[in-house]
Write a protein that holds these residues in place. Structure first.
Motif, PDB file in Angstrom:
ATOM      1  N   TRP A 163       0.841  -1.204   0.000  1.00 15.52           N
ATOM      2  CA  TRP A 163       0.000   0.000   0.000  1.00 15.52           C
ATOM      3  C   TRP A 163       0.874   1.252   0.000  1.00 15.52           C
ATOM      4  O   TRP A 163       0.601   2.214  -0.735  1.00 15.52           O
ATOM      5  CB  TRP A 163      -0.904   0.012   1.238  1.00 15.52           C
ATOM      6  N   ASP A 167       0.932   4.478  -2.364  1.00 17.87           N
ATOM      7  CA  ASP A 167       0.682   5.781  -1.750  1.00 17.87           C
ATOM      8  C   ASP A 167       1.789   6.768  -2.102  1.00 17.87           C
ATOM      9  O   ASP A 167       1.515   7.952  -2.363  1.00 17.87           O
ATOM     10  CB  ASP A 167       0.581   5.618  -0.228  1.00 17.87           C
ATOM     11  N   GLN A 170       1.173   7.959  -5.638  1.00 17.97           N
ATOM     12  CA  GLN A 170      -0.002   8.822  -5.755  1.00 17.97           C
ATOM     13  C   GLN A 170       0.205  10.182  -5.105  1.00 17.97           C
ATOM     14  O   GLN A 170      -0.404  11.168  -5.515  1.00 17.97           O
ATOM     15  CB  GLN A 170      -1.213   8.112  -5.151  1.00 17.97           C
ATOM     16  N   SER A 171       1.044  10.223  -4.078  1.00 20.53           N
ATOM     17  CA  SER A 171       1.288  11.499  -3.395  1.00 20.53           C
ATOM     18  C   SER A 171       2.410  12.305  -4.058  1.00 20.53           C
ATOM     19  O   SER A 171       2.785  13.379  -3.562  1.00 20.53           O
ATOM     20  CB  SER A 171       1.640  11.250  -1.926  1.00 20.53           C
ATOM     21  N   LYS A 259       4.388   8.436   7.926  1.00 22.47           N
ATOM     22  CA  LYS A 259       3.101   7.747   7.948  1.00 22.47           C
ATOM     23  C   LYS A 259       3.312   6.442   8.703  1.00 22.47           C
ATOM     24  O   LYS A 259       4.233   5.679   8.396  1.00 22.47           O
ATOM     25  CB  LYS A 259       2.598   7.492   6.525  1.00 22.47           C
ATOM     26  N   ASN A 280      -2.893   9.737   9.462  1.00 21.15           N
ATOM     27  CA  ASN A 280      -2.122   8.807   8.637  1.00 21.15           C
ATOM     28  C   ASN A 280      -1.601   7.631   9.450  1.00 21.15           C
ATOM     29  O   ASN A 280      -0.411   7.299   9.428  1.00 21.15           O
ATOM     30  CB  ASN A 280      -0.958   9.538   7.961  1.00 21.15           C
ATOM     31  N   ASN A 387      -7.279   3.350   7.513  1.00 14.05           N
ATOM     32  CA  ASN A 387      -6.608   4.580   7.913  1.00 14.05           C
ATOM     33  C   ASN A 387      -7.301   5.100   9.165  1.00 14.05           C
ATOM     34  O   ASN A 387      -8.511   5.363   9.149  1.00 14.05           O
ATOM     35  CB  ASN A 387      -6.678   5.625   6.795  1.00 14.05           C
TER      36      ASN A 387
END
Length: 414
Positions: A163, A167, A170-171, A259, A280, A387
């Motif tokens: 994941w 992430d 995507q960030s 995170k 997060n 989350n």
């Protein structure tokens, strides 16, 4: 709460039975729990789930008429005490299975329970318990009589870093994301350490040296500064309870804000509320949550809960619900055993292999589908990821994705 305080030494959870009952009308199940030791912050919830489930099973016919006599012992997370209790229970001729707890004690008992043919359903999800034959050279010992409900710590951590890799993309992250394992030098946080680090490296992470943090709460600013200096983007929390609360608060103080990727025992409403302020906070879960609506199996969970809370109003964590799932997989394996030669340890083990994509009756939507085989005790390789956040001491939890991992041979028992 009074019930837990009273249980600091030993609690008999079986019913009272007539001495005239035949031996084959009753079998014994030992139950190790930690409600006062290093993991008691969470252990008490899981222990209640197991105890309530065993009581409910007995009040609703037992194992097709066979009563489960049981004894719950708080071993305070001390391995020697766990071994001593196992040996005491083993001296009874009617012990057929055990509901266990921690990684240190469960791994210490692997050879004992294999020799004695006593299935152990633990709350340790160590990957080392998943290789029944010892065919993987990385496996310390074959574990043919060890079972647990849920993805292993290693697979859950692999799902978390999978994941995290997505992430990071995507960030808009650039370069390699930095991953750190954070936990005590202890069998429980260590169980997934190497396996998860290898997979993180495979996925393109820069993996730092592990950061050692005590399982006891404390001031962890020094460790947090290490994370900050390393530029850790994703920090795996290998501990639980007060230790994790202390770490997250210490890191917030020094401005270390990765995170967080929490193991399953460190991810729950109670931990989030105790931290107070956090975002997060990513963690896995293997059941529905108490507040989920439209889940058919939650009706049975709520009835089981009334065994210790007649009002039916007490909030139950997903750790409690996993305890119920563990007890009910054992129950149905015992039912199979009774119909196929009798309730013995060897037959209960065979009962664990009798079905595929298996959910205990009445717990549909609560427990995830599981399949155990004589060659592979990774019952579940699907991980639901959530989350969590907290603000002002109020916690919220939201599902973000589901990861299904491959059953790679090199991951078996590791």
């Amino acid at each position: 709460m009074k019930r837990l305080i009273a249980a600091t030494a030993m609690v008999a959870t079986g019913l009272s039975f007539s001495a005239a009952q035949a031996d084959d009308d009753m079998v014994f199940v030992g139950h190790l729990m930690d409600i006062t030791g290093a993991t008691g912050f969470i252990g008490k919830f899981y222990a209640d789930g197991v105890r309530d489930a065993l009581s409910y099973i007995n009040t609703h016919g037992g194992i097709d008429g066979t009563v489960l006599d049981s004894e719950s012992v708080d071993y305070a997370y001390k391995v020697p005490q766990a071994i001593a209790n196992y040996k005491k229970w083993r001296s009874r001729n009617d012990m057929v299975a055990m509901q266990g707890w921690g990684t240190g004690d469960t791994e210490a008992l692997i050879s004992f329970v294999a020799k004695d043919e006593v299935p152990v359903y633990s709350a340790s999800y160590s990957g080392h318990l998943t290789d029944p034959t010892g065919k993987n050279p990385k496996t310390a010992k074959p574990a043919p009589y060890n079972f647990f409900y849920g993805a292993s710590y290693s697979d859950a951590c692999r799902a978390l870093v999978q994941w995290a890799a997505e992430d990071w993309k995507q960030s808009g992250g650039s370069g390699k994301p930095v991953f750190s394992h954070i936990g005590d030098n202890h069998p429980y946080p260590n169980a997934p350490k190497e396996a998860c680090a290898e997979y993180a490296t495979e996925l393109g992470f820069e993996v730092t040296a592990p950061v050692v943090v005590s399982m006891k709460p404390g001031d962890f600013k020094a460790q947090c500064l290490t994370l900050k200096e390393a530029g850790t983007n994703y920090g795996y929390l290998g501990n639980l309870g007060p230790s994790v609360v202390s770490l997250v608060k210490s890191c917030d103080t020094v401005g270390a804000t990765p995170k967080w990727l929490a193991n399953i025992w460190a991810g729950d409403y109670e931990t989030l509320k105790t931290i107070g302020e956090v975002e997060n906070y990513i963690f896995p879960a293997m059941t529905s949550f108490w507040t989920d609506e439209g889940v058919p199996g939650m009706d049975l969970v709520r009835e089981i809960s009334k065994m210790s809370d007649s009002s039916g109003e007490e909030f139950r964590t997903h750790h409690y619900i996993r305890g119920i799932c563990s007890a009910y997989y054992m129950k149905e394996a015992m039912e199979w055993a009774k119909n196929n030669g009798g309730i013995t340890g060897a037959n209960i083990k065979a009962g664990m292999y009798a079905r595929q994509n298996w959910v205990p009756a009445g717990l549909e939507g609560v427990c995830m589908e599981a399949t155990w085989t004589a060659e592979d005790h990774r019952g579940i390789n699907t991980v639901n990821i959530y989350n969590g956040s907290a603000k002002g001491g109020e916690a919220t939890v939201e599902k973000v994705t589901t990861v299904t991992l491959p059953r790679r041979d090199d991951w078996l028992g590791y």
